[in-house]
Motif scaffolding. Structure first.
Motif, PDB file in Angstrom:
ATOM      1  N   GLU A 193     -25.964   8.408  -1.561  1.00  0.00           N
ATOM      2  CA  GLU A 193     -27.097   8.381  -0.633  1.00  0.00           C
ATOM      3  C   GLU A 193     -28.399   8.667  -1.369  1.00  0.00           C
ATOM      4  O   GLU A 193     -29.407   7.997  -1.163  1.00  0.00           O
ATOM      5  CB  GLU A 193     -26.873   9.400   0.480  1.00  0.00           C
ATOM      6  CG  GLU A 193     -27.931   9.355   1.556  1.00  0.00           C
ATOM      7  CD  GLU A 193     -27.605  10.285   2.716  1.00  0.00           C
ATOM      8  OE1 GLU A 193     -28.552  10.554   3.483  1.00  0.00           O
ATOM      9  OE2 GLU A 193     -26.454  10.733   2.842  1.00  0.00           O
ATOM     10  N   SER A 203     -32.615  -1.377   0.183  1.00  0.00           N
ATOM     11  CA  SER A 203     -32.491   0.082   0.074  1.00  0.00           C
ATOM     12  C   SER A 203     -33.572   0.802   0.874  1.00  0.00           C
ATOM     13  O   SER A 203     -33.350   1.915   1.329  1.00  0.00           O
ATOM     14  CB  SER A 203     -32.513   0.518  -1.392  1.00  0.00           C
ATOM     15  OG  SER A 203     -33.736   0.155  -1.993  1.00  0.00           O
ATOM     16  N   PHE A 215     -32.328   1.390   4.372  1.00  0.00           N
ATOM     17  CA  PHE A 215     -31.165   2.243   4.545  1.00  0.00           C
ATOM     18  C   PHE A 215     -31.584   3.593   5.094  1.00  0.00           C
ATOM     19  O   PHE A 215     -32.467   4.261   4.598  1.00  0.00           O
ATOM     20  CB  PHE A 215     -30.416   2.440   3.223  1.00  0.00           C
ATOM     21  CG  PHE A 215     -29.301   3.451   3.326  1.00  0.00           C
ATOM     22  CD1 PHE A 215     -28.130   3.122   3.958  1.00  0.00           C
ATOM     23  CD2 PHE A 215     -29.446   4.723   2.802  1.00  0.00           C
ATOM     24  CE1 PHE A 215     -27.096   4.040   4.061  1.00  0.00           C
ATOM     25  CE2 PHE A 215     -28.428   5.652   2.899  1.00  0.00           C
ATOM     26  CZ  PHE A 215     -27.243   5.299   3.529  1.00  0.00           C
ATOM     27  N   HIS A 225     -24.153   7.451   8.930  1.00  0.00           N
ATOM     28  CA  HIS A 225     -23.301   6.391   8.378  1.00  0.00           C
ATOM     29  C   HIS A 225     -23.032   6.662   6.906  1.00  0.00           C
ATOM     30  O   HIS A 225     -23.869   7.201   6.194  1.00  0.00           O
ATOM     31  CB  HIS A 225     -23.967   5.025   8.552  1.00  0.00           C
ATOM     32  CG  HIS A 225     -24.035   4.590   9.972  1.00  0.00           C
ATOM     33  ND1 HIS A 225     -24.906   5.144  10.876  1.00  0.00           N
ATOM     34  CD2 HIS A 225     -23.329   3.659  10.654  1.00  0.00           C
ATOM     35  CE1 HIS A 225     -24.751   4.577  12.044  1.00  0.00           C
ATOM     36  NE2 HIS A 225     -23.791   3.664  11.946  1.00  0.00           N
ATOM     37  N   PRO A 257     -22.950   6.030   3.142  1.00  0.00           N
ATOM     38  CA  PRO A 257     -23.702   5.163   2.231  1.00  0.00           C
ATOM     39  C   PRO A 257     -22.776   4.161   1.537  1.00  0.00           C
ATOM     40  O   PRO A 257     -23.141   3.016   1.321  1.00  0.00           O
ATOM     41  CB  PRO A 257     -24.350   6.114   1.237  1.00  0.00           C
ATOM     42  CG  PRO A 257     -23.714   7.428   1.441  1.00  0.00           C
ATOM     43  CD  PRO A 257     -23.058   7.430   2.771  1.00  0.00           C
ATOM     44  N   TRP A 276     -22.150   1.328   3.850  1.00  0.00           N
ATOM     45  CA  TRP A 276     -23.289   0.409   3.874  1.00  0.00           C
ATOM     46  C   TRP A 276     -23.187  -0.575   2.702  1.00  0.00           C
ATOM     47  O   TRP A 276     -23.369  -1.780   2.872  1.00  0.00           O
ATOM     48  CB  TRP A 276     -24.591   1.227   3.817  1.00  0.00           C
ATOM     49  CG  TRP A 276     -25.841   0.411   3.883  1.00  0.00           C
ATOM     50  CD1 TRP A 276     -26.356  -0.217   4.975  1.00  0.00           C
ATOM     51  CD2 TRP A 276     -26.747   0.161   2.803  1.00  0.00           C
ATOM     52  NE1 TRP A 276     -27.529  -0.842   4.650  1.00  0.00           N
ATOM     53  CE2 TRP A 276     -27.794  -0.626   3.303  1.00  0.00           C
ATOM     54  CE3 TRP A 276     -26.777   0.527   1.462  1.00  0.00           C
ATOM     55  CZ2 TRP A 276     -28.864  -1.058   2.532  1.00  0.00           C
ATOM     56  CZ3 TRP A 276     -27.840   0.099   0.684  1.00  0.00           C
ATOM     57  CH2 TRP A 276     -28.866  -0.685   1.207  1.00  0.00           C
ATOM     58  N   VAL A 314     -20.289  -3.075   3.326  1.00  0.00           N
ATOM     59  CA  VAL A 314     -20.625  -4.108   4.315  1.00  0.00           C
ATOM     60  C   VAL A 314     -21.500  -5.191   3.685  1.00  0.00           C
ATOM     61  O   VAL A 314     -21.254  -6.393   3.873  1.00  0.00           O
ATOM     62  CB  VAL A 314     -21.315  -3.486   5.551  1.00  0.00           C
ATOM     63  CG1 VAL A 314     -21.939  -4.551   6.433  1.00  0.00           C
ATOM     64  CG2 VAL A 314     -20.315  -2.660   6.338  1.00  0.00           C
ATOM     65  N   ILE A 315     -22.505  -4.794   2.943  1.00  0.00           N
ATOM     66  CA  ILE A 315     -23.383  -5.770   2.288  1.00  0.00           C
ATOM     67  C   ILE A 315     -22.569  -6.646   1.336  1.00  0.00           C
ATOM     68  O   ILE A 315     -22.693  -7.878   1.323  1.00  0.00           O
ATOM     69  CB  ILE A 315     -24.530  -5.067   1.536  1.00  0.00           C
ATOM     70  CG1 ILE A 315     -25.502  -4.444   2.541  1.00  0.00           C
ATOM     71  CG2 ILE A 315     -25.255  -6.044   0.612  1.00  0.00           C
ATOM     72  CD1 ILE A 315     -26.570  -3.575   1.909  1.00  0.00           C
TER      73      ILE A 315
END
Length: 180
Positions: A8, A62, A65, A70, A72, A75, A78-79
Motif C-alpha cells: 500500500e 496509482s 488507488f 481493500h 492493495p 487491486w 484485478v488490474i
C-alpha cells in the motif's frame, strides 16, 4: 508474499511519481502477477507483454488507488487479470462480416423441401417399378445417366427407332402414373 502495508505504501509513493517505489513494487509483486498472466494466457510471451501493460496501468492508476479497506494486492491482481483477459480477447479473430455468411448459406432445400423431394422420388421410383424391367432400365439410363439413343439401342440390342418408341411410351406411362 509481500506485506499488505508495504504494498500500500509503495502504491502511494508511486502515485507521487516515485520511480524507486515503482521498481520496489515490481520486484515484490511481479512473480505473482506474472503467474496470473501466464495462467490466463497460457503463453509466456503474451504473459510477459500483458504484465508489462498491467504495470503501466498500475503506474498511471496509482493516484486513483485508495485503500479504503481493500487489499492493495487485490487491486494489483484485478488490474493484471483484466489486462490478461483483454489480451486473450484480442487474440480471437474478429467476427466475420454478416454479408460473408451469405456465402456459407446452404443452397439445398430446407427440411420440408427435402421431405417433399424424397416423397416425389419415392413416387417416381414406384412408377418406374410398374414399367417392364428393360424399359425402366432404358428410362433410368437415358434420363439419369445420360445415355444416348444409339448407346441404349446397342445395349438392349434393338433398333434406334424401337428405343425411341420405348422411351416415348415409357414416359407417357410415367406421366399417367405420377398424375394419379
Amino acid at each position: 508474499m509481500p506485506d499488505a502495508d508495504d504494498i500500500e505504501k509503495l502504491i502511494e509513493r508511486c502515485s507521487l511519481g516515485d520511480r524507486a517505489a515503482f521498481r520496489a513494487l515490481y520486484d515484490r509483486t511481479s512473480a505473482k502477477l506474472f503467474g496470473i498472466c501466464l495462467r490466463v494466457l497460457k503463453d509466456r510471451g503474451d504473459a510477459q507483454e500483458a504484465l508489462q501493460e498491467a504495470y503501466v496501468k498500475i503506474w498511471r492508476g496509482s493516484q486513483a488507488f485508495a485503500a479504503n479497506g481493500h487489499s492493495p494486492m487485490g487491486w494489483l491482481v484485478v488490474i493484471t487479470r483484466n489486462q490478461a483477459i483483454d489480451r486473450l480477447r484480442a487474440r480471437r479473430p474478429e467476427a466475420a462480416d454478416i454479408d460473408e455468411a451469405l456465402d456459407l448459406a446452404d443452397d439445398g432445400p430446407d427440411p420440408e423441401g427435402a421431405a417433399v423431394i424424397a416423397g416425389e422420388n419415392r413416387r417416381l421410383a414406384d412408377c418406374l417399378d410398374e414399367l417392364e424391367a428393360k424399359r425402366a432400365d432404358a428410362v433410368r439410363s437415358a434420363y439419369m445417366e445420360g445415355f444416348s439413343y444409339r448407346e441404349l439401342a446397342e445395349r438392349h440390342d434393338v433398333p434406334i427407332n424401337t428405343m425411341r418408341t420405348w422411351l416415348r411410351r415409357s414416359l407417357m406411362k410415367l406421366k399417367a402414373c405420377l398424375e394419379r
